[in-house]
Design a protein around this motif. Sequence first.
Motif, mmCIF file in Angstrom:
data_model
loop_
_atom_site.group_PDB
_atom_site.id
_atom_site.type_symbol
_atom_site.label_atom_id
_atom_site.label_comp_id
_atom_site.label_asym_id
_atom_site.label_seq_id
_atom_site.Cartn_x
_atom_site.Cartn_y
_atom_site.Cartn_z
ATOM 1 N N LEU A 165 0.834 -1.198 0.000
ATOM 2 C CA LEU A 165 0.000 0.000 0.000
ATOM 3 C C LEU A 165 0.872 1.252 0.000
ATOM 4 O O LEU A 165 0.592 2.214 -0.711
ATOM 5 N N SER A 166 1.925 1.224 0.798
ATOM 6 C CA SER A 166 2.792 2.407 0.881
ATOM 7 C C SER A 166 3.522 2.648 -0.434
ATOM 8 O O SER A 166 3.673 3.794 -0.869
ATOM 9 N N GLY A 167 3.954 1.592 -1.098
ATOM 10 C CA GLY A 167 4.618 1.728 -2.397
ATOM 11 C C GLY A 167 3.677 2.303 -3.440
ATOM 12 O O GLY A 167 4.058 3.169 -4.233
ATOM 13 N N ALA A 168 2.443 1.836 -3.432
ATOM 14 C CA ALA A 168 1.444 2.365 -4.364
ATOM 15 C C ALA A 168 1.191 3.839 -4.077
ATOM 16 O O ALA A 168 1.112 4.655 -4.996
ATOM 17 N N GLY A 169 1.078 4.166 -2.806
ATOM 18 C CA GLY A 169 0.859 5.559 -2.421
ATOM 19 C C GLY A 169 1.994 6.462 -2.863
ATOM 20 O O GLY A 169 1.759 7.556 -3.393
ATOM 21 N N ARG A 170 3.223 6.005 -2.663
ATOM 22 C CA ARG A 170 4.400 6.784 -3.089
ATOM 23 C C ARG A 170 4.369 7.039 -4.588
ATOM 24 O O ARG A 170 4.588 8.154 -5.044
ATOM 25 N N GLU A 171 4.103 6.009 -5.363
ATOM 26 C CA GLU A 171 4.098 6.139 -6.825
ATOM 27 C C GLU A 171 2.995 7.068 -7.328
ATOM 28 O O GLU A 171 3.177 7.778 -8.304
ATOM 29 N N LEU A 172 1.850 7.043 -6.644
ATOM 30 C CA LEU A 172 0.697 7.825 -7.093
ATOM 31 C C LEU A 172 0.564 9.170 -6.387
ATOM 32 O O LEU A 172 -0.279 9.978 -6.755
ATOM 33 N N GLY A 173 1.392 9.388 -5.369
ATOM 34 C CA GLY A 173 1.329 10.653 -4.636
ATOM 35 C C GLY A 173 0.221 10.709 -3.605
ATOM 36 O O GLY A 173 -0.298 11.788 -3.301
ATOM 37 N N PHE A 174 -0.169 9.549 -3.059
ATOM 38 C CA PHE A 174 -1.209 9.470 -2.042
ATOM 39 C C PHE A 174 -0.626 8.910 -0.751
ATOM 40 O O PHE A 174 0.370 8.184 -0.781
ATOM 41 N N SER A 175 -1.273 9.206 0.360
ATOM 42 C CA SER A 175 -0.852 8.620 1.635
ATOM 43 C C SER A 175 -1.259 7.144 1.675
ATOM 44 O O SER A 175 -2.189 6.724 0.981
ATOM 45 N N SER A 176 -0.575 6.384 2.516
ATOM 46 C CA SER A 176 -0.939 4.974 2.696
ATOM 47 C C SER A 176 -2.351 4.843 3.233
ATOM 48 O O SER A 176 -3.080 3.915 2.859
ATOM 49 N N ALA A 177 -2.748 5.772 4.096
ATOM 50 C CA ALA A 177 -4.096 5.726 4.666
ATOM 51 C C ALA A 177 -5.152 5.905 3.578
ATOM 52 O O ALA A 177 -6.158 5.183 3.562
ATOM 53 N N LEU A 178 -4.917 6.837 2.667
ATOM 54 C CA LEU A 178 -5.866 7.049 1.574
ATOM 55 C C LEU A 178 -5.929 5.824 0.668
ATOM 56 O O LEU A 178 -7.012 5.385 0.285
ATOM 57 N N VAL A 179 -4.785 5.255 0.348
ATOM 58 C CA VAL A 179 -4.733 4.058 -0.498
ATOM 59 C C VAL A 179 -5.523 2.931 0.161
ATOM 60 O O VAL A 179 -6.317 2.257 -0.493
#
Length: 107
Positions: free
Chosen positions: A21-35
Amino acid sequence: MLVDSITDLRIFAQIVKEGSLSGAGRELGFSSALVSKRLQRLEEQLGVRLINRSTRSLGVTEEGAKYHEYCVRVLAELEEAVQKWEKRAPVKRVGEFKTLLVFRKTK
């Protein structure tokens, strides 16, 4: 039931690609919580668990793997459509989406 947002598809596809989740958030510019919230919302809309998650690991379910194939295909087709239409009509960016403006000449 229609998915509320193309962003949810992008987030899910990125989670699978990154494996977190955190990796996806980093790539997309979103927080892990939002993801995490968007993934949960997508699963609730579809009525199926796509990702098995624990505090230390993340795994794609069988249903999640099938849905991932669909997401990748749909997102690729959307990108192709946008690229084709960008050349035909003026484009105005609205958030993360591109809106095609088509004007008709009135008499």
